[in-house]
Design a protein around this motif. Structure first.
Motif, short mmCIF file in Angstrom:
data_model
loop_
_atom_site.label_atom_id
_atom_site.label_comp_id
_atom_site.label_asym_id
_atom_site.label_seq_id
_atom_site.Cartn_x
_atom_site.Cartn_y
_atom_site.Cartn_z
N ASP A 137 8.65 27.70 -6.59
CA ASP A 137 7.79 28.23 -5.54
C ASP A 137 6.83 29.30 -6.08
OD1 ASP A 137 9.82 29.95 -6.08
OD2 ASP A 137 10.48 30.24 -4.03
N ARG A 153 7.00 28.22 -0.68
CA ARG A 153 8.39 27.84 -0.37
C ARG A 153 8.43 26.81 0.75
NH1 ARG A 153 12.71 30.69 -1.82
NH2 ARG A 153 13.70 30.35 0.19
N ALA A 171 13.64 24.95 -3.36
CA ALA A 171 12.69 25.99 -3.77
C ALA A 171 13.28 26.95 -4.78
CB ALA A 171 12.22 26.78 -2.54
#
Length: 312
Positions: A137, A153, A171
């Motif tokens: 992320d 995310r 993530a």
């Protein structure tokens, strides 16, 4: 919402975001006397200084990661030692290199010493955040595919991201050198045309078609879709040295791990990479080490694509 009040004007904590509120926080931390942190002249104790520095660093680098998880899985055990070695004429290695005619090593040592004298030592304090830069992320945000790490995310969790050509929804995954991350172009906001303003009730019937025509932006001469960046986003538009980004395919390659050179750090941070905030933050974590991990926990470290961290 987890990231609802992260841009608090009173606290002014810089975050990984392009928002105008975050730009004010960065500006206030640098130029506003009430928000500027300087420990050279302060009445705070050493414990308070380290706590304040840790809070500033963690607010920008992985504020969505729990503190216990950060100390156990993201904090390095040690930092590289970049202190200059004492080089004298009686140094055995130098004498052997000179006797053997290895001039390349001697020239390399002289260049390194000259570079350290000009630019200073490498800011290795910022390397304590190197593992956070490996997160998928954070990497998407560094590639400028999302306006904030929170949006990045959401892109991963909702299934709009491919890792090495396969759909990926975790993530928390840390990347390995050579991994390619692709994002669905339809979900990148600044690649989409801005929505037309809503027409008022008085101008509904006759002015609706012209308004729709004005909302359609022209293409560039080469047929590419133009960028529609949000206001005041230019201070945050940059690409780190460890990322190879292609905006034509909306993909990026994690080339290598970030590193530090004399006078320069590849890890983006709103603070001085070798300043007192980074140093005090490392001192805080150096005195509060997590407990030793078991062998089963060490096997979960992401050294390759077959080893991923789950549930963090």
């Amino acid at each position: 919402m987890r990231d609802k009040n992260v841009f608090n004007i009173k606290r002014c904590l810089p975050r990984m975001s392009w928002s105008l509120d975050n730009l004010y926080s960065v500006w206030a931390r640098a130029f506003v006397a009430q928000k500027h942190v300087a420990f050279s002249r302060t009445n705070r104790t050493l414990f308070q200084q380290r706590w304040a520095a840790k809070a500033l660093i963690r607010a920008y680098h992985g504020d969505f990661i729990p503190e216990k998880t950060f100390k156990r899985w993201y904090l390095p055990a040690t930092l590289p030692d970049v202190r200059p070695r004492l080089q004298t004429k009686n140094n055995t290695s130098l004498v052997l290199d000179e006797f053997a005619g290895r001039t390349e090593q001697l020239e390399r040592a002289e260049r390194r010493k000259k570079e350290e004298d000009e630019k200073g030592l490498a800011p290795v304090g910022s390397l304590m955040m190197a593992e956070i830069e490996r997160r998928i992320d954070v990497f998407i945000f560094r590639c400028c595919f999302a306006s904030s790490v929170y949006e990045a995310r959401r892109l991963v969790i909702h299934g709009y991201v491919l890792l090495n050509g396969k759909k990926h929804t975790d993530a928390n995954t840390r990347l390995a050198p050579g991994d390619m991350v692709s994002v669905d172009p339809a979900e990148i906001r600044f690649l989409q045309e801005p929505k037309p303003p809503k027409a008022s009730e008085n101008d509904e019937s006759d002015d609706a078609p012209p308004a729709k025509a004005q909302a359609t932006l022209p293409k560039t001469s080469d047929g590419l879709t133009p960028f529609h960046l949000p206001p005041y986003a230019s201070p945050f538009i940059f690409l780190p040295a460890y990322a190879e980004v292609s905006f034509q395919t909306c993909s990026g390659v994690y080339v290598r791990h970030p590193t530090a050179r004399p006078g320069y750090s590849e890890i983006p941070t709103p603070y001085d990479a070798d300043g007192e905030i980074v140093r005090l933050a490392w001192e805080w974590y150096a005195k509060r080490r997590p407990r030793t991990r078991s062998k089963s926990q060490l096997q979960r470290l992401p050294e390759g694509r077959d080893r991923q961290i789950g549930g963090i």
